[in-house]
Design a protein around this motif. Structure first.
Motif, short mmCIF file in Angstrom:
data_model
loop_
_atom_site.label_atom_id
_atom_site.label_comp_id
_atom_site.label_asym_id
_atom_site.label_seq_id
_atom_site.Cartn_x
_atom_site.Cartn_y
_atom_site.Cartn_z
N LEU A 1 -8.44 -1.19 9.45
CA LEU A 1 -7.72 -0.98 10.70
C LEU A 1 -6.80 -2.17 10.89
N ILE A 2 -5.49 -1.93 10.99
CA ILE A 2 -4.53 -3.03 11.02
C ILE A 2 -3.31 -2.66 11.84
N ASN B 1 4.96 -2.61 13.55
CA ASN B 1 4.50 -1.24 13.29
C ASN B 1 3.36 -0.87 14.23
N PRO B 2 3.13 0.42 14.45
CA PRO B 2 1.96 0.83 15.22
C PRO B 2 0.68 0.54 14.44
N MET B 3 -0.44 0.59 15.14
CA MET B 3 -1.71 0.39 14.46
C MET B 3 -1.94 1.51 13.45
N ARG C 1 0.84 -1.18 0.00
CA ARG C 1 0.00 0.00 0.00
C ARG C 1 0.88 1.23 0.00
N THR C 2 0.33 2.31 -0.47
CA THR C 2 1.07 3.56 -0.51
C THR C 2 1.44 3.98 0.90
N GLY C 3 2.73 4.09 1.17
CA GLY C 3 3.19 4.54 2.48
C GLY C 3 2.95 3.53 3.57
N SER C 4 2.59 2.33 3.25
CA SER C 4 2.27 1.37 4.29
C SER C 4 3.34 0.31 4.37
N ARG C 5 2.94 -0.90 4.81
CA ARG C 5 3.90 -1.95 5.07
C ARG C 5 4.32 -2.69 3.83
N ALA D 1 -2.67 6.54 8.11
CA ALA D 1 -2.33 7.34 9.28
C ALA D 1 -2.01 6.39 10.43
N LYS D 2 -0.92 6.67 11.14
CA LYS D 2 -0.50 5.82 12.25
C LYS D 2 -1.23 6.28 13.52
N LEU D 3 -1.74 5.31 14.29
CA LEU D 3 -2.55 5.60 15.47
C LEU D 3 -1.76 5.33 16.75
N PRO D 4 -1.94 6.16 17.77
CA PRO D 4 -1.13 6.03 19.00
C PRO D 4 -1.76 5.10 20.04
#
Length: 431
Positions: A283-284, A289-291, A105-109, A300-303
């Motif tokens: 949601l993954i 990696n962070p969620m 994915r774009t910018g993902s894993r 978007a990375k979630l805290p």
């Protein structure tokens, strides 16, 4: 040549037209002579233009045909070049998929090669023992729920079955302990290790089915929303599917109760795919990696910090205007951002799956991305909830809302591959 007559004097001119072959403009080997009569007082050039008639039309047609042939030849050459380029790109893609992991994915894993995606994930002995321990703990908790149920239901048959299952769990715990001791003394052979794992997991599966049968007795006595989903193993066949799809949404809030201690990464609690876009809303938590929340391939990375084996309430809000998002954990705002798929509405008529990430519409599951844990009270709204409304949900306030797009009800969810439904009440878990 000139011929005299009594009325009119005519002059005959020989006009020669060369009909040339299209392949060679310099070949004058074949020629045709056409005689045309011209009045004596008329200019020869003008007569030629006026009297050429069909011959001139024929010449024009030939030139047009030749131009058409040349254009078609140029088009064919361009198409051949395009085909060569596409073939080269396809070859590079195929070689890359075999030798190197590619961006999923774009910018993902990045997906890892060499993974077993056709069933249970291959596990080391330590991973196996950890998985079995979690499974035993889950089964124990379910038995405790059954004990509470049987206290209010004096059924001798239910009590006898409960005792039998309790004994089974104790036997399994002894097997796991024995396995630990044998691993400390010497490393077992690969074949023997696999046989032991299969035997223990087979017993656990049988035990799980018997507990599920016993829990069916509770179904008629519990409210429609007092249930949870359990995903015991990281497989590509254990999942739940929401019967309803999503409408077109320009904003949303998604909330749920979640519990997991899976490592690395708890997997995919939910994914929503539409025709032409498998990552419309996902949601993954992938690997270390962070969620992440994914909308139309934007990430978007979630805290969130929730891999402690305890129940947590999480909510994510989003609006298409500027792509603004917020992330709440246990009723408290933990992070926010913007520019997440701005001005892209969530598309309708898709498939909503719990516990798996979709690579195709309604399928293409990868065991390495599967959710391992428990999930409940999954609700979706087509608007951004306020912080007060989210706090009411996280604290089980009597004013808490239910989703107006997707509401958590047992009749709305089908389970597959061994995923289970059983009684759950969020307020009892946090109090």
């Amino acid at each position: 040549m000139r011929t005299m007559t009594s009325g009119v004097s005519w002059k005959l001119f020989l006009l020669t037209f060369f009909l040339l072959d299209l392949g060679s403009s310099q070949d004058f080997g074949q020629a045709r002579f056409i005689c045309t009569s011209v009045p004596a007082n008329m200019d020869m050039c003008a007569a030629t233009m006026q009297n050429s008639g069909p011959a001139e039309d024929l010449k024009t047609t030939v030139l047009q045909l030749r131009e058409t042939v040349l254009q078609q030849k140029e088009t064919i050459m361009n198409q051949k070049e395009t085909i060569r380029e596409l073939t080269a790109k396809l070859s590079r893609c195929e070689s890359q998929s075999i030798t190197d992991p590619g961006e999923t994915r774009t910018g993902s894993r990045r997906k890892e090669t060499g993974k077993n995606t056709m069933g249970d994930v291959s596990r080391t002995p330590a991973d196996t023992l950890n998985q079995l321990s979690q499974t035993l703990q889950s089964l124990k908790q379910r038995l405790e729920n059954l004990e509470q149920f049987t206290r209010n239901n004096n059924s001798a048959q239910a009590n006898n079955l409960k005792d039998l299952l309790q004994n089974k769990i104790e036997d399994l715990e002894k097997q796991v302990l024995s396995r630990v001791n044998s691993m400390e003394e010497s490393k077992p052979g690969q074949k023997n290790e696999t046989e032991q794992r299969v035997k223990v997991e087979s017993t656990l599966t049988s035990l799980h089915h018997r507990i599920s049968d016993l829990e069916k007795g509770q179904k008629e006595n519990r409210p429609a929303d007092k249930f949870q989903l359990t995903f015991l193993l990281r497989t590509n066949y254990m999942y739940a599917k929401v019967k309803k799809s999503l409408p077109e949404m320009y904003s949303f809030t998604v909330c749920m109760w979640i519990k997991s201690s899976a490592s690395p990464g708890l997997g995919t609690p939910f994914s929503y795919a539409v025709p032409g876009q498998a990552n419309e809303l996902v949601l993954i938590e992938w690997g270390d990696n962070p969620m992440e929340i994914i909308i139309n391939d934007k990430v978007a990375k979630l805290p969130f910090v929730i891999k402690d084996g305890k129940w947590h309430h999480i909510c994510i809000t989003w609006t298409t205007r500027d792509g603004v998002w917020e992330a709440f954990q246990d009723g408290v705002l933990r992070g926010n951002g913007e520019n997440l798929a701005p001005y892209h509405p969530i598309k309708p008529q898709g498939v909503l799956v719990l516990g798996q990430e979709q690579d195709t519409l309604g399928g293409g599951f990868d065991a390495t991305q599967a959710f391992v844990g428990e999930l409940a009270n999954f609700n979706i709204w087509d608007r951004k909830l306020s912080s007060g409304e989210i706090y009411n949900l996280a604290t089980c306030n009597s004013k808490a809302l239910v989703g107006n797009v997707i509401s958590w009800a047992e009749s709305n969810v089908d389970v597959y591959g061994g995923a289970t439904k059983w009684t759950f009440e969020a307020c009892r878990q946090i109090n």
